[in-house]
Design a protein around this motif. Structure first.
Motif, short mmCIF file in Angstrom:
data_model
loop_
_atom_site.label_atom_id
_atom_site.label_comp_id
_atom_site.label_asym_id
_atom_site.label_seq_id
_atom_site.Cartn_x
_atom_site.Cartn_y
_atom_site.Cartn_z
N UNK A 1 0.82 -1.20 0.00
CA UNK A 1 0.00 0.00 0.00
C UNK A 1 0.86 1.25 0.00
N UNK A 2 0.36 2.30 -0.64
CA UNK A 2 1.12 3.55 -0.70
C UNK A 2 0.16 4.71 -0.94
N UNK A 3 0.49 5.86 -0.38
CA UNK A 3 -0.31 7.06 -0.60
C UNK A 3 0.28 7.90 -1.72
N UNK A 4 -0.20 9.13 -1.84
CA UNK A 4 0.36 10.08 -2.80
C UNK A 4 1.50 10.78 -2.07
N UNK A 5 2.73 10.31 -2.28
CA UNK A 5 3.83 10.66 -1.39
C UNK A 5 5.00 11.34 -2.05
N UNK A 6 5.17 11.15 -3.35
CA UNK A 6 6.26 11.83 -4.03
C UNK A 6 7.63 11.28 -3.68
N UNK A 7 8.63 12.15 -3.75
CA UNK A 7 10.01 11.76 -3.51
C UNK A 7 10.37 11.91 -2.04
N UNK B 1 -2.30 -1.45 -3.58
CA UNK B 1 -3.36 -0.57 -3.10
C UNK B 1 -2.84 0.85 -3.08
N UNK B 2 -3.37 1.68 -3.97
CA UNK B 2 -2.98 3.10 -4.03
C UNK B 2 -4.03 3.91 -3.31
N UNK B 3 -3.60 4.70 -2.31
CA UNK B 3 -4.50 5.53 -1.51
C UNK B 3 -4.17 7.00 -1.76
N UNK B 4 -4.71 7.59 -2.82
CA UNK B 4 -4.29 8.94 -3.22
C UNK B 4 -4.66 10.04 -2.24
N UNK C 1 14.01 13.23 -7.96
CA UNK C 1 12.81 12.79 -8.67
C UNK C 1 13.01 11.42 -9.31
N UNK C 2 14.12 10.79 -8.99
CA UNK C 2 14.42 9.48 -9.57
C UNK C 2 13.56 8.39 -8.95
#
Length: 288
Positions: free
Chosen positions: A219-225, A258-261, A230-231
């Motif tokens: 699972x992961x949220x909208x998290x960026x770098x 599971x994407x949790x935006x 930005x790699x």
């Protein structure tokens, strides 16, 4: 009210309030106990480790229970709220997951224990004493799991939960010693570590011959770098991990992505683990 009547009134009022105060002082309070705290000396790590143990409220030695091993498992980390999720999902009127023992592993040096050696200079600057993951995995395998299985009535089911650097460690275990657990709950893994080295590996779980049934939630949220570049974007790396595992021809591997935006790195853990329980323990259709 004249003076002669006022004095008896004061005496009665004083007696009433004094008696009421005495009743209040007789009230008793007790501590709300959520689990047990155990100190376990590790010869492998050469230090004392604190374990927070939650047992089902009707725990009985003659029964056998699954064990959920929680990284970041101290009281001021994830132990309390994850135990709440476990208790909620084991209520008789919900019955989503089996009644389980939760072993919260409190940290002493989190960054050291959850990272492998790295060749990236920025990693070394951020974690000067990194590279202790192999030793920590040995502790889990050779000391912690045998201790729990000796002290408590357990069955074959073992789950590990890890988020962020703990998710990195859970991924390393999945790729290097996957049979230590048969359920993996990996949330927002820090796969940017060592320039994404884990994602380039070819672990045994990707082989058709891999024999052990293993369920994996990522699972992961909208998290960026998280590493300042930005790699490696957290949600992209997590998806790459899921896609890599999905390519396994082994019929014993199941993976859920599971994407949790609506969540970020700070908020994703609790809703992701709630979703993980739902996905890893699908409800059987009710007979009509």
């Amino acid at each position: 009210m004249n003076r002669m009547n006022f004095i008896p009134f004061l005496i009665c009022a004083f007696t009433f309030f004094n008696a009421h105060a005495q009743v209040e002082t007789k009230q008793q309070t007790t501590d709300f106990v959520l689990g047990k705290i155990i100190k376990l000396h590790s010869q492998i790590l050469n230090e004392e480790r604190t374990l927070n143990i939650y047992l089902p409220d009707d725990y009985q030695k003659e029964n056998k229970y699954p064990v959920i091993y929680l990284l970041d498992g101290s009281a001021d980390e994830d132990f309390i709220h994850i135990v709440g999720l476990v208790q909620y999902n084991t209520f008789s009127w919900i019955n989503r997951i089996p009644k389980s023992i939760v072993v919260g592993i409190a940290n002493t040096n989190r960054k050291r224990d959850f990272t492998s050696p790295t060749h990236v200079e920025k990693d070394k600057e951020w974690v000067p004493n990194s590279g202790g993951s192999a030793k920590f995995i040995d502790f889990l395998q050779k000391e912690l799991q045998p201790f729990i299985e000796k002290e408590y009535s357990t069955n074959h089911s073992k789950t590990i939960i890890g988020q962020s650097l703990a998710g990195l460690l859970a991924t390393e275990i999945l790729f290097t010693k996957p049979q230590l657990f048969n359920k993996y709950i990996i949330v927002s893994p820090s796969l940017w570590w060592n320039d994404g080295k884990l994602l380039s590996q070819n672990p045994s779980i990707l082989q058709a011959s891999y024999p052990s049934p293993t369920d994996i939630y990522i699972g992961v949220g909208k998290e960026g770098s998280m590493d300042g570049t930005k790699k490696h974007i957290m949600e992209e790396d997590a998806k790459l991990l899921a896609e890599k595992i999905q390519k396994s021809p082994s019929k014993n591997i199941k993976v859920h992505f599971d994407y949790l935006p609506e969540e970020d790195h700070a908020t994703v853990t609790h809703p992701a683990i709630f979703n993980a329980f739902r996905l890893l323990y699908p409800q059987k259709p009710k007979s009509k």
